[in-house]
Write a protein that holds these residues in place. Sequence first.
Motif, PDB file in Angstrom:
ATOM      1  N   LEU A   1     -31.100   7.499 -76.983  1.00  0.00           N
ATOM      2  CA  LEU A   1     -31.138   8.532 -77.720  1.00  0.00           C
ATOM      3  C   LEU A   1     -29.840   8.590 -78.516  1.00  0.00           C
ATOM      4  CD1 LEU A   1     -32.724  11.073 -75.340  1.00  0.00           C
ATOM      5  CD2 LEU A   1     -33.872  10.009 -77.327  1.00  0.00           C
ATOM      6  N   ARG A   2     -28.864   8.547 -77.764  1.00  0.00           N
ATOM      7  CA  ARG A   2     -27.348   8.627 -78.478  1.00  0.00           C
ATOM      8  C   ARG A   2     -27.130   7.861 -79.687  1.00  0.00           C
ATOM      9  NH1 ARG A   2     -22.762   8.110 -74.538  1.00  0.00           N
ATOM     10  NH2 ARG A   2     -23.190   6.102 -75.233  1.00  0.00           N
TER      11      ARG A   2
ATOM     12  N   GLN B   1     -30.414   5.119 -63.112  1.00  0.00           N
ATOM     13  CA  GLN B   1     -29.933   4.009 -64.126  1.00  0.00           C
ATOM     14  C   GLN B   1     -30.793   4.229 -65.439  1.00  0.00           C
ATOM     15  OE1 GLN B   1     -31.559   1.305 -65.124  1.00  0.00           O
ATOM     16  NE2 GLN B   1     -29.746  -0.008 -65.796  1.00  0.00           N
ATOM     17  N   VAL B   2     -32.271   4.283 -65.159  1.00  0.00           N
ATOM     18  CA  VAL B   2     -33.243   4.389 -65.981  1.00  0.00           C
ATOM     19  C   VAL B   2     -32.901   5.531 -67.077  1.00  0.00           C
ATOM     20  CG1 VAL B   2     -35.597   4.642 -66.893  1.00  0.00           C
ATOM     21  CG2 VAL B   2     -34.927   3.272 -65.057  1.00  0.00           C
ATOM     22  N   VAL B   3     -32.634   6.711 -66.497  1.00  0.00           N
ATOM     23  CA  VAL B   3     -32.244   7.864 -67.323  1.00  0.00           C
ATOM     24  C   VAL B   3     -31.195   7.676 -68.199  1.00  0.00           C
ATOM     25  CG1 VAL B   3     -31.706  10.382 -67.198  1.00  0.00           C
ATOM     26  CG2 VAL B   3     -33.704   9.419 -65.794  1.00  0.00           C
ATOM     27  N   LEU B   4     -30.010   7.108 -67.476  1.00  0.00           N
ATOM     28  CA  LEU B   4     -28.599   6.964 -68.263  1.00  0.00           C
ATOM     29  C   LEU B   4     -28.944   5.886 -69.424  1.00  0.00           C
ATOM     30  CD1 LEU B   4     -26.262   6.807 -65.417  1.00  0.00           C
ATOM     31  CD2 LEU B   4     -26.406   8.725 -67.035  1.00  0.00           C
ATOM     32  N   THR B   5     -29.811   4.835 -69.250  1.00  0.00           N
ATOM     33  CA  THR B   5     -30.048   3.865 -70.183  1.00  0.00           C
ATOM     34  C   THR B   5     -30.975   4.428 -71.377  1.00  0.00           C
ATOM     35  OG1 THR B   5     -30.256   2.168 -68.550  1.00  0.00           O
ATOM     36  CG2 THR B   5     -31.140   1.598 -70.661  1.00  0.00           C
ATOM     37  N   GLN B   6     -31.648   5.459 -71.012  1.00  0.00           N
ATOM     38  CA  GLN B   6     -32.434   6.116 -72.024  1.00  0.00           C
ATOM     39  C   GLN B   6     -31.594   7.027 -72.969  1.00  0.00           C
ATOM     40  OE1 GLN B   6     -35.623   5.057 -72.792  1.00  0.00           O
ATOM     41  NE2 GLN B   6     -35.348   3.640 -71.009  1.00  0.00           N
ATOM     42  N   ILE B   7     -30.799   7.745 -72.026  1.00  0.00           N
ATOM     43  CA  ILE B   7     -29.777   8.633 -72.873  1.00  0.00           C
ATOM     44  C   ILE B   7     -28.783   7.979 -73.754  1.00  0.00           C
ATOM     45  CG2 ILE B   7     -27.898  10.329 -72.560  1.00  0.00           C
ATOM     46  CD1 ILE B   7     -29.129  11.256 -70.071  1.00  0.00           C
TER      47      ILE B   7
END
Lengths: 426, 183
Positions: free
Chosen positions: B161-162, B152-158
Amino acid sequence: MVGIILFIIALFLLFAGYSVAYTFAGVSLIVGFITMGPELFSFMPYRIMSIMENTTLMAIPMFVFMGIVLQKSGLAERMLESSAKLFGGISGGVAISTIVVGALLAASTGVVGASVVAMGVISLPVMLKNNYHQPTATGVICASGTLGQIIPPSIILIILGDVMGISVGDLFQAAVLPGALLIVCYALYILALGKFKPGYCPPLKIDEDKGALIKQALIDVVPPLILIVAVLGSIFGGIATPTESSSLGAIGAIILSSFYSGFSIKQIKQSSLETVKVSSMIFAVLIGATAFSMVFSYSGSDYLVEDFMLGLPGEKWTFIFLAMFAILILGFFIDFIEIAFLVVPILAPIAIALNIDMVWFAILIAMNLQTSFLSPPFGFSLFYLKGVAPKSIKTTTIYKGVIPFIIIQVIVLTLVIFFPEYLIIY
Amino acid sequence: MQVKHSLSKLIDYVGAICGLLMVLMLLNVFYDVIMRYLFDDVSIGMQELEWHLFAAMFMFGIGYTLKEDGHVRVDVFYDNFSPTVKAWVNILGSVLLALPITLLIIYYGYGYAFEAYEMNEGSADPGGLPHRWIIRSVIPLSSVFVVLCLLQVVLTQITILRDTPKDQSSPQSRSKSPAKEEV
């Protein structure tokens, strides 16, 4: 040697800003895997289980919960307002009431950030409006806010007790005199300032009826005081363990906050969620520290440090000086939780080998950490105050303001170092 | 980003359960204290239940705290990073530092819990709780939950970034957030 290299790599990586717990756990895994293989970590579940079964550490969430519930009930605001009115009439009165309330908050909530923020929002505007010397006004708030570190029941003392293998009740008791001495010295300093530099902390004009003020102050201060006395008294009297009494304190906090602001399920729900976050954060660091200490001790680095420290001239004094210096410097950058879980376990066996009284040593560590909370440029207390102070207050003003209090801290710390027979009683 | 949304909901749900466990643990300890001092009645089972609740609360709470960004950081420099750099710190940290140790704990924790199940291990004390495998399996299960939280954290950070324009490089507000809890 592997362990020491690991410690240095992890310390540097911390500055990237990723979670401390996982930085230490992750780097330990990589270094341990390369040098010793994965088998080393097969003991991780056993170590985690022993944290899960640790009933001493169970006091942490309950004391945190107690503090958050009291904080949400507006306890700090009420105590500050009524005591500022009560003592405001004398020179330095608002500053003294800030110290007194800071001490009471320390004993009831122990949440450093919260106390500093509450005092910065309530006391600071009052002091500034009355032409208090700005550095003095900000300094007294920062210093009073850090009292939560040393005055029991503080989380750091529970952690130190567990890490160093000493009774948390003893530690709480031993912290009482040094904490009280600090409060008295802060107050004496303000009184002296009022006498010699009256312009620094002028008295307030209070128009309200004295009797009504006293009554309001009693209503606001006595109930939390009873709670504090009940919690600490049951521990010191040997009636309850710290864990047991933390549950009494937490239930008492719910009753007290219902009394002030009404019983609310929503508030309890919010408080328990906050508690989950704070406790999980602390125990995650502990688990990360476990991974680190496995690599550190399996590679024999603990003996390396121990041999080095024991080989120094000057016996225990060199060690104490080095240990205190290292903790002070580390305290500027990393939180007390990391220091307690990562550094103290390395120092503790050396202190035992040198026949140092562990309770005394723990109090020195706690006071030292408190000082680093207050020290520019990175002290946490300073950041919290800066965050809520009016824009007109410069960072340098706050830096200047805490200097007298840091000097007081160092004096009291020195007294505790040289006169433990009078100051460390448990 | 349907996945991220459902994940966030699941994590919040587990977080709420942790909050409930916290209150139950408090009531459990309080009950035991009252029974012991007022009625001189000690139940080993109830006392063991205290740390069962405690352990489940913080082990699952670790994942919830990841999502809530409640884990302590050294923020001397971090606070001044641009959102893009912050996002990269979190992505790299999650994948390179947090994920490997979590997978390792799942691997060894599974064996550790299974061992207790096979031997039907219970409390060593008379009157203690049976089925020690249940609390032991909290170790691998909560770590599986941590993996979901890391995702979840990685998806949020992506997403960050986007959504951040390439030219934006102005540092965010300087001071440390005063709202952060410091205990």
